[in-house]
Design an enzyme around this catalytic site. Structure first.
Site, mmCIF file in Angstrom:
data_model
loop_
_atom_site.group_PDB
_atom_site.id
_atom_site.type_symbol
_atom_site.label_atom_id
_atom_site.label_comp_id
_atom_site.label_asym_id
_atom_site.label_seq_id
_atom_site.Cartn_x
_atom_site.Cartn_y
_atom_site.Cartn_z
ATOM 1 N N HIS A 306 0.671 -1.352 -0.176
ATOM 2 C CA HIS A 306 0.016 -0.033 0.131
ATOM 3 C C HIS A 306 1.035 1.226 0.137
ATOM 4 O O HIS A 306 1.914 1.218 0.579
ATOM 5 C CB HIS A 306 -1.063 0.089 1.170
ATOM 6 C CG HIS A 306 -2.022 1.038 1.058
ATOM 7 N ND1 HIS A 306 -2.122 2.295 1.306
ATOM 8 C CD2 HIS A 306 -3.347 0.678 0.755
ATOM 9 C CE1 HIS A 306 -3.064 2.921 1.048
ATOM 10 N NE2 HIS A 306 -4.060 1.897 0.630
ATOM 11 N N ASP A 364 -8.114 -5.269 0.239
ATOM 12 C CA ASP A 364 -8.520 -6.110 -0.927
ATOM 13 C C ASP A 364 -8.008 -7.539 -0.715
ATOM 14 O O ASP A 364 -8.662 -8.700 -1.299
ATOM 15 C CB ASP A 364 -8.039 -5.741 -2.242
ATOM 16 C CG ASP A 364 -8.587 -4.479 -2.733
ATOM 17 O OD1 ASP A 364 -7.752 -3.331 -2.756
ATOM 18 O OD2 ASP A 364 -9.823 -4.366 -2.665
HETATM 19 C C1 SDX Z 1 -6.356 -0.130 -3.065
HETATM 20 O O1 SDX Z 1 -4.421 4.574 -2.108
HETATM 21 C C2 SDX Z 1 -5.292 3.842 -1.372
HETATM 22 O O2 SDX Z 1 -5.773 3.982 -0.514
HETATM 23 C C3 SDX Z 1 -6.117 2.495 -2.254
HETATM 24 C C4 SDX Z 1 -7.109 1.813 -1.361
HETATM 25 C C5 SDX Z 1 -8.219 2.711 -1.156
HETATM 26 O O3 SDX Z 1 -8.985 2.174 -0.366
HETATM 27 O O4 SDX Z 1 -8.585 3.432 -2.094
HETATM 28 O O5 SDX Z 1 -6.408 1.361 -0.225
HETATM 29 C C6 SDX Z 1 -7.501 0.524 -2.175
HETATM 30 O O6 SDX Z 1 -5.818 0.329 -4.130
HETATM 31 C C7 SDX Z 1 -5.355 -1.016 -2.271
HETATM 32 C C8 SDX Z 1 -4.297 -1.344 -3.211
HETATM 33 C C9 SDX Z 1 -4.784 -2.703 -3.935
HETATM 34 N N1 SDX Z 1 -3.803 -3.055 -4.993
HETATM 35 C C10 SDX Z 1 -3.104 -4.204 -4.851
HETATM 36 O O7 SDX Z 1 -3.258 -5.045 -3.852
HETATM 37 C C11 SDX Z 1 -2.005 -4.403 -5.982
HETATM 38 C C12 SDX Z 1 -0.717 -5.021 -5.434
HETATM 39 N N2 SDX Z 1 0.076 -3.818 -4.751
HETATM 40 C C13 SDX Z 1 0.744 -3.022 -5.603
HETATM 41 O O8 SDX Z 1 0.598 -3.127 -6.879
HETATM 42 C C14 SDX Z 1 1.210 -2.003 -4.864
HETATM 43 O O9 SDX Z 1 1.712 -2.337 -3.531
HETATM 44 C C15 SDX Z 1 0.371 -0.780 -4.987
HETATM 45 C C16 SDX Z 1 0.135 -0.246 -5.904
HETATM 46 C C17 SDX Z 1 -0.754 -1.025 -3.860
HETATM 47 C C18 SDX Z 1 1.179 0.446 -3.905
HETATM 48 O O10 SDX Z 1 2.109 0.817 -5.106
HETATM 49 P P1 SDX Z 1 3.360 1.895 -4.580
HETATM 50 O O11 SDX Z 1 3.115 2.716 -3.409
HETATM 51 O O12 SDX Z 1 3.587 2.550 -6.105
HETATM 52 O O13 SDX Z 1 4.604 0.983 -4.280
HETATM 53 P P2 SDX Z 1 5.748 0.266 -5.308
HETATM 54 O O14 SDX Z 1 4.803 -0.247 -6.294
HETATM 55 O O15 SDX Z 1 6.578 1.372 -5.741
HETATM 56 O O16 SDX Z 1 6.216 -0.870 -4.525
HETATM 57 C C19 SDX Z 1 7.446 -0.230 -3.586
HETATM 58 C C20 SDX Z 1 8.378 -1.870 -3.638
HETATM 59 C C21 SDX Z 1 8.659 -2.215 -4.970
HETATM 60 O O17 SDX Z 1 9.827 -3.045 -5.000
HETATM 61 P P3 SDX Z 1 11.400 -2.181 -5.057
HETATM 62 O O18 SDX Z 1 11.379 -1.573 -6.235
HETATM 63 O O19 SDX Z 1 11.556 -1.385 -3.930
HETATM 64 O O20 SDX Z 1 12.321 -3.368 -5.085
HETATM 65 O O21 SDX Z 1 7.583 -2.961 -3.122
HETATM 66 C C22 SDX Z 1 7.236 -3.962 -4.129
HETATM 67 C C23 SDX Z 1 7.583 -3.091 -5.578
HETATM 68 O O22 SDX Z 1 8.012 -3.872 -6.456
HETATM 69 N N3 SDX Z 1 5.877 -4.214 -4.258
HETATM 70 C C24 SDX Z 1 5.381 -5.499 -4.373
HETATM 71 C C25 SDX Z 1 3.952 -5.482 -4.130
HETATM 72 N N4 SDX Z 1 3.599 -4.236 -3.767
HETATM 73 C C26 SDX Z 1 5.011 -3.586 -4.129
HETATM 74 N N5 SDX Z 1 6.007 -6.703 -4.605
HETATM 75 C C27 SDX Z 1 5.197 -7.842 -4.726
HETATM 76 N N6 SDX Z 1 3.890 -8.059 -4.574
HETATM 77 C C28 SDX Z 1 3.327 -6.742 -4.346
HETATM 78 N N7 SDX Z 1 2.024 -6.458 -4.036
#
Ligand code: SDX
Length: 453
Positions: A306, A364
């Protein structure tokens, strides 16, 4: 904390950044005059460090895993309130008196029916259309039905639009479901509460009586409350951006639906269950976790991570508890997907990749399992999220319109394109052997494939 000042490399002060303080959370450097005073802008493509507005609606403490709606903890509201009362709280800032709640609830109830003409919009969709595509089209079309309430600066027209949208979203959502399964639309009933009415419109059929299970209505209330609002998430900031151009509220909510549909935002609840089904058994968990950590593999653990929560999402805790209660109360056999989800969570939270990046289950991760236990089909999960989040979107839209500081949203950019250059006639082009810019390979067929619908 004192104001910030910006200096150039020679130590000359180039801008003064007053610090703005809210009641909770980080202070903000006010950069509204930065470009005029210094000729430089700020760069923050994902808005990770940028406050786009001031708001009194919801507060998240990502480190402590706290979520407050108008100061009330989400756990208290799930335990003691219901979705209509929470809608009033988010919209108007205070818990309603008994009379206020009765009036608001009655107003909403009396707007649950939709114009009979609206049902013809559904017939234009294929039966296998994704319900979010249907919701998007039908909600956007509402602006054509209510020209009497689209003056966004008339408080009464704002209120009637807000009540119409909150009231009609369950009806429109249930109709989207009925259309995809070929069953007749079910009219709302004014003798039922909000969540019972929605379940009635989703699952009753004209051929036999249908009684709403109060346990399911209670779980639906909890689900809609935890999904109702969440500060400036992607879809809410979309609604604010669209609303800043003074677009009508129906168009703003349609824009919010579009943004929420994304698989890494509101589409994640559907993706979590699809992911768990794809993993299948605990024997495949190690490979799933390996793939999620592999930068060359697009696979991610859906429902994990998140932007704001760097601890366990309090909503995920509530959803997991509600799900366990449903399993017990409905005497559902231990759902293998739930066992798989719990084992996946356990292993990920012991894995340094996730721990070091503070990746925890988000709302989620378990909300999809709750919807599955409620009998909601997978392709309807995000539509239910949109039904709930409509309350948050409208609360932020109302707050923005009433904000004296409100201006049209118009971000700046860092331009990295070509500098000015003369036009080149077609005979002189591509002589430099540069690679073609369009993707190579066969383009999509020009005619959409026509299947029975
Ligand atoms: C919602 O914003 C809100 O409040 C949203 C929400 C709401 O109520 O409105 O809470 C609802 O959208 C919840 C999120 C649902 N999405 C998912 O579950 C999809 C999986 N999650 C990721 O796509 C990600 O964690 C996000 C999109 C939720 C957050 O993305 P960020 O903040 O841009 O973080 P990032 O992608 O830059 O990740 C940071 C690191 C990265 O690795 P490095 O580059 O540091 O090596 O963490 C890794 C990412 O690769 N990472 C994950 C991961 N989520 C982040 N690696 C594996 N699996 C994951 N799920």
């Amino acid at each position: 904390m004192a104001d910030y000042t910006l200096h150039d490399d020679a130590g000359k002060e180039i801008a003064r950044l007053p610090l703005l303080h809210g009641t909770l959370g980080s202070a903000a450097a006010d950069v509204r005059r930065l470009l005029d005073d210094s000729g430089i802008t700020t760069y923050d493509p994902g808005f990770s460090s940028t406050a786009s507005c001031s708001s009194a609606i919801t507060f998240i403490d990502g480190d402590q895993g706290v979520l407050l709606y108008r100061g009330y903890p989400i756990d208290d509201l799930v335990e003691k309130s219901d979705f209509v009362e929470v809608a009033y709280l988010l919209l108007f800032g205070e818990l309603p008196s008994d009379a206020e709640l009765r009036n608001f609830s009655r107003d909403v109830t009396l707007h649950t029916m939709v114009h009979e003409q609206l049902s013809t919009f559904y017939r234009g969709f294929r039966r296998d259309a994704h319900p979010m595509a249907v919701l998007l089209g039908v909600v956007g079309a509402l602006s054509a039905f209510y020209p009497d309430s689209i003056d966004v600066f008339d408080p009464l027209q704002r209120l009637i639009s807000i009540e119409r949208l909150i009231a009609k979203m369950p009806t429109i959502t249930a109709m989207a479901y009925k259309y995809t399964i070929g069953q007749p639309f079910v009219y709302p009933r004014n003798d039922l509460d909000y969540c019972s009415n929605f379940l009635h419109m989703m699952f009753s059929v004209p051929a036999e009586p249908y009684t709403v299970n109060p346990l399911l209505a209670k779980a639906m209330n909890a689900l809609l409350i935890v999904m109702a609002d969440h500060e400036q998430n992607a879809s809410t900031s979309t609604v604010r951006t669209v609303g800043s151009s003074r677009a009508n509220p129906f168009a703003c909510i349609a824009a919010g639906i579009s943004s929420l549909w994304g698989p890494i935002h509101g589409g994640a609840n559907e993706a979590v269950v699809a992911m768990l089904v794809g993993i299948g058994t605990k024997a495949n968990l190690a490979d799933a976790i390996r793939r999620a950590k592999d930068k060359d593999d697009p696979f991610r653990l859906m429902g994990f991570g998140h932007r704001v929560y760097k601890s366990y999402d309090p909503r995920a805790k509530v959803m997991r508890r509600i799900y366990e209660e449903l399993l017990a109360e409905l005497d559902l056999a231990d759902d293998p997907l739930f066992e798989l989800a719990k084992e996946l969570e356990r292993r990920a939270l012991e894995d340094d990749y996730f721990v070091s990046r503070k990746l925890y289950p988000n709302v989620d991760f378990y909300s999809g399992l709750v919807m599955k236990a409620l009998g909601i089909p997978l392709n309807m999960f995000t539509a239910i999220f949109a039904l709930s989040r409509t309350v948050g979107w409208l609360s932020h839209w109302k707050e923005m319109i009433e904000d004296q500081d409100q201006r049209i949203a118009r971000p700046r950019q860092i331009y990295v394109g070509a500098t000015q250059r003369p036009y080149v006639g077609i005979a002189q082009r591509r002589l430099d052997g540069a690679a073609p810019k369009m993707p190579t390979g066969r383009p999509m067929p020009s005619e959409p494939s026509i299947v029975g619908g």
